[in-house]
Design a protein around this motif. Structure first.
Motif, PDB file in Angstrom:
ATOM      1  N   ARG A   1       1.112  -1.156  -0.455  1.00 39.88           N
ATOM      2  CA  ARG A   1      -0.009  -0.085   0.020  1.00 39.88           C
ATOM      3  C   ARG A   1       1.033   1.451   0.123  1.00 39.88           C
ATOM      4  O   ARG A   1       0.558   2.363  -1.326  1.00 39.88           O
ATOM      5  N   TRP A   2       1.684   1.282   0.576  1.00 41.89           N
ATOM      6  CA  TRP A   2       2.681   2.666   0.628  1.00 41.89           C
ATOM      7  C   TRP A   2       3.573   2.654  -0.525  1.00 41.89           C
ATOM      8  O   TRP A   2       3.301   4.515  -0.836  1.00 41.89           O
ATOM      9  N   ARG A   3       3.323   2.110  -0.876  1.00 37.67           N
ATOM     10  CA  ARG A   3       3.928   2.204  -2.597  1.00 37.67           C
ATOM     11  C   ARG A   3       3.383   2.751  -3.735  1.00 37.67           C
ATOM     12  O   ARG A   3       3.724   3.291  -4.676  1.00 37.67           O
ATOM     13  N   LYS A   4       2.583   2.392  -3.413  1.00 36.02           N
ATOM     14  CA  LYS A   4       0.871   2.557  -3.843  1.00 36.02           C
ATOM     15  C   LYS A   4       0.724   3.975  -3.767  1.00 36.02           C
ATOM     16  O   LYS A   4       0.538   5.121  -4.344  1.00 36.02           O
ATOM     17  N   ILE A   5       1.353   4.717  -2.374  1.00 31.15           N
ATOM     18  CA  ILE A   5       0.645   6.118  -1.531  1.00 31.15           C
ATOM     19  C   ILE A   5       1.552   6.536  -3.010  1.00 31.15           C
ATOM     20  O   ILE A   5       1.361   7.484  -3.106  1.00 31.15           O
ATOM     21  N   VAL A   6       3.091   5.858  -2.273  1.00 34.10           N
ATOM     22  CA  VAL A   6       4.352   6.381  -3.039  1.00 34.10           C
ATOM     23  C   VAL A   6       4.147   7.368  -4.278  1.00 34.10           C
ATOM     24  O   VAL A   6       4.656   8.075  -5.194  1.00 34.10           O
ATOM     25  N   SER A   7       3.568   6.062  -5.199  1.00 34.47           N
ATOM     26  CA  SER A   7       4.002   6.208  -6.888  1.00 34.47           C
ATOM     27  C   SER A   7       2.904   7.575  -7.130  1.00 34.47           C
ATOM     28  O   SER A   7       2.847   7.975  -8.007  1.00 34.47           O
ATOM     29  N   PHE A   8       1.990   7.325  -6.677  1.00 34.51           N
ATOM     30  CA  PHE A   8       0.401   8.227  -7.119  1.00 34.51           C
ATOM     31  C   PHE A   8       0.811   9.228  -6.587  1.00 34.51           C
ATOM     32  O   PHE A   8       0.599  10.776  -7.315  1.00 34.51           O
ATOM     33  N   VAL A   9       1.241   9.615  -5.626  1.00 35.01           N
ATOM     34  CA  VAL A   9       2.377  10.978  -5.715  1.00 35.01           C
ATOM     35  C   VAL A   9       2.558  12.227  -6.360  1.00 35.01           C
ATOM     36  O   VAL A   9       2.741  13.146  -6.694  1.00 35.01           O
ATOM     37  N   TYR A  10       3.783  10.878  -7.267  1.00 39.17           N
ATOM     38  CA  TYR A  10       4.608  11.124  -7.812  1.00 39.17           C
ATOM     39  C   TYR A  10       4.056  11.260  -9.370  1.00 39.17           C
ATOM     40  O   TYR A  10       4.162  12.344  -9.620  1.00 39.17           O
ATOM     41  N   PHE A  11       2.961  10.680  -9.089  1.00 40.11           N
ATOM     42  CA  PHE A  11       2.527  10.626 -10.456  1.00 40.11           C
ATOM     43  C   PHE A  11       2.158  12.293 -10.341  1.00 40.11           C
ATOM     44  O   PHE A  11       1.608  12.586 -11.939  1.00 40.11           O
ATOM     45  N   LEU A  12       1.588  12.573  -9.718  1.00 44.07           N
ATOM     46  CA  LEU A  12       0.421  13.704  -9.221  1.00 44.07           C
ATOM     47  C   LEU A  12       1.800  14.790  -9.648  1.00 44.07           C
ATOM     48  O   LEU A  12       1.670  16.331 -10.411  1.00 44.07           O
ATOM     49  N   LEU A  13       3.195  15.178  -9.102  1.00 42.39           N
ATOM     50  CA  LEU A  13       3.643  15.775  -9.227  1.00 42.39           C
ATOM     51  C   LEU A  13       4.410  15.941 -10.837  1.00 42.39           C
ATOM     52  O   LEU A  13       4.933  16.948 -11.062  1.00 42.39           O
ATOM     53  N   VAL A  14       4.348  14.677 -10.905  1.00 45.92           N
ATOM     54  CA  VAL A  14       4.939  14.615 -12.979  1.00 45.92           C
ATOM     55  C   VAL A  14       4.068  15.378 -13.559  1.00 45.92           C
ATOM     56  O   VAL A  14       4.387  15.850 -14.383  1.00 45.92           O
ATOM     57  N   LYS A  15       2.549  14.757 -13.494  1.00 43.95           N
ATOM     58  CA  LYS A  15       1.745  15.591 -13.997  1.00 43.95           C
ATOM     59  C   LYS A  15       1.524  17.010 -14.192  1.00 43.95           C
ATOM     60  O   LYS A  15       1.556  18.190 -15.256  1.00 43.95           O
ATOM     61  N   LEU A  16       1.785  17.368 -13.073  1.00 46.21           N
ATOM     62  CA  LEU A  16       1.655  19.132 -12.495  1.00 46.21           C
ATOM     63  C   LEU A  16       2.713  19.995 -13.847  1.00 46.21           C
ATOM     64  O   LEU A  16       3.218  20.850 -14.354  1.00 46.21           O
TER      65      LEU A  16
END
Length: 249
Positions: free
Chosen positions: A137-152
């Motif tokens: 679960r923690w890897r999913k959270i890190v991955s999603f946060v990084y996706f948001l940063l990259v998208k931004l």
């Protein structure tokens, strides 16, 4: 899948002595089953174990198909991939991690998507609705946060830059690689940012992720380093316009 064009598979490996023999066997068997010309380039990134020796044992079993090279010191995944491309002779190039978390059989769907969408790059995405993950679960959270940063920061047309299974038309890598500076985990991002910046079409494919080890290689130090590299890529792209000044194609 029955391609007439050659496929180059690049497998970077660092301290994979326990599993590299089986990984090469599995990969070679998979691509032999595809009934087309292929080569597997295994790049030992300065391993301190017997990765190189174990991989080299199989050269005689796959003459002309298996290339094993060793870098004396650990340089990081980015540097290893840039060195490996010099040995690639395929029309297409596949990036495949040595741990077999992502089985190479999945690359068949990547080619289908490349042809369907007329894409230049197809990347595996953990966020694709058809992906199947066995992921903490923690890897999913890190991955999603990084996706948001990259998208931004970059507006890339993809949700996941870090999944290890990727398919490229080799000409894309030949044009993009001379631009790249990142050596480690943000290398994938810098590669895709530049491919997108040059107008190449990127598509995503679903993956089945089956981790073969406990998630011990990605720590907070790696996360911080990746974030810093990500910001540096943004600075070079948007502020310095560095990538616009470099084109060796």
């Amino acid at each position: 899948m029955n391609l007439k064009e050659k496929i180059s598979v690049i497998m970077p490996a660092f301290n994979e002595g326990e599993r590299i023999f089986a990984s090469i066997r599995e990969t070679a068997g998979t691509f032999e089953g595809f009934k087309g010309p292929w080569e597997l380039i295994v790049m030992d990134d300065g391993s301190s174990d017997d990765t190189f020796e174990q991989a080299s044992r199989l050269i005689k079993d796959y003459p002309g198909n298996l290339i094993v090279k060793r870098i004396p010191i650990n340089l990081g995944k980015g540097r290893v991939l840039k060195k490996a491309i010099h040995y690639a002779r395929g029309t297409y190039t596949v990036f495949l991690d040595a741990d077999m978390d992502l089985h190479p059989f999945q690359i068949q769907a990547f080619f289908d998507i490349m042809n369907l969408n007329n894409s230049d790059v197809v990347i595996g995405s953990k966020w694709h609705p058809n992906s199947k993950l066995n992921y903490p679960r923690w890897r999913k959270i890190v991955s999603f946060v990084y996706f948001l940063l990259v998208k931004l920061l970059f507006g890339l047309p993809c949700h996941d830059t870090q999944t290890g299974l990727k398919l490229f038309k080799t000409e894309v890598l030949q044009r993009v690689f001379p631009r790249l500076l990142v050596k480690h985990f943000a290398f994938d991002l810098e590669l895709l940012v530049n491919a997108h910046h040059l107008g190449y079409k990127i598509s995503e494919a679903p993956v089945v992720l089956s981790p073969q080890r406990h998630f011990g290689r990605i720590g907070w130090g790696t996360i911080v380093s990746t974030l810093l590299d990500t910001l540096a890529i943004f600075y070079r792209l948007k502020i310095l316009k560095y990538y616009d000044r470099i084109d060796y194609y």
